[in-house]
Design an enzyme around this catalytic site. Sequence first.
Site, mmCIF file in Angstrom:
data_model
loop_
_atom_site.group_PDB
_atom_site.id
_atom_site.type_symbol
_atom_site.label_atom_id
_atom_site.label_comp_id
_atom_site.label_asym_id
_atom_site.label_seq_id
_atom_site.Cartn_x
_atom_site.Cartn_y
_atom_site.Cartn_z
ATOM 1 C CD GLU A 45 -2.790 1.358 2.375
ATOM 2 O OE1 GLU A 45 -3.677 2.222 2.350
ATOM 3 O OE2 GLU A 45 -2.617 0.583 3.344
ATOM 4 C CD GLU A 70 2.409 8.076 5.233
ATOM 5 O OE1 GLU A 70 2.781 9.243 4.983
ATOM 6 O OE2 GLU A 70 1.386 7.567 4.723
ATOM 7 C CG ASP A 98 8.951 10.364 -2.287
ATOM 8 O OD1 ASP A 98 8.461 9.942 -3.352
ATOM 9 O OD2 ASP A 98 8.774 11.518 -1.860
ATOM 10 C CG ASP A 120 -1.405 15.362 -1.475
ATOM 11 O OD1 ASP A 120 -2.179 16.091 -2.129
ATOM 12 O OD2 ASP A 120 -0.555 15.810 -0.682
ATOM 13 C CG ASP A 156 -13.306 12.018 -0.753
ATOM 14 O OD1 ASP A 156 -12.060 12.018 -0.914
ATOM 15 O OD2 ASP A 156 -13.901 12.917 -0.139
ATOM 16 C CB THR A 195 -8.711 4.038 4.441
ATOM 17 O OG1 THR A 195 -9.465 5.174 3.990
ATOM 18 C CG2 THR A 195 -8.335 3.175 3.242
ATOM 19 C CD GLU A 196 -6.907 4.780 9.460
ATOM 20 O OE1 GLU A 196 -6.200 4.155 10.261
ATOM 21 O OE2 GLU A 196 -6.691 4.787 8.231
#
Length: 224
Positions: A45, A70, A98, A120, A156, A195-196
């Site tokens: 991920e 991450e 990265d 992002d 979203d 996910t959160e």
Amino acid sequence: MRLRNIPGSREAIAASEYVVHEDVMEEKRGRWQEVFGNDHPLYIEVGMGKGRFITEMAARFPQRNYVGIEKYSSVLIRALEKREQLPEMHNLLFLRMDAEDLPRVFGKNEVAGIYLNFSDPWPKDRHAKRRLPSKEFLARYDQILSPDGRVEFKTDNRALFDFALEQAKEAGWIIDAFSYDLHRDSAMAPGNVMTEYEERFSQKGNPIHKVILHREQHRTKCLF
């Protein structure tokens, strides 16, 4: 959005047995099965945030290996806190890096699937190449995916999702399935792990978009 610094996060990450550290990352390229000590397929991920998604996936699918990536220590530490509560889990590790460096850390055909969740959006046009579903990043994924590997992307953000669909077509990737309202899609919703961000946005009434991609030269009817 500026991230809040969490005192001690870098030190905790540096001391954790669940993090493969920067000084040895490139040594693991092409050898991730050795790292996990098995021959299970590897899923990653990219931009895992606080780690809810990948931790749940690792729990559901113990016959797969997972690596959560991450670049921000203040976010990675939250995923690490979840991981430390599950010492019996042996198929999940983390990297602080990265995404541009993926081909330096994973070898050709080494990754069975890539998850991009609520990445992002980098809304300014001049930053388009930084978007994780961009054709520039698809080229990086192409270097590490197995022949029948898949990329799954959820967001979203409608503009970013439309961008992802356009970029996939321009880069010659095949769209296996997509939905502009995942949670109401009878074909794609079953088995979805949230996910959160996904939970937060869906509670606000925002539809969640999802697409599954594979490379044209390896076209197959199977989804992962």
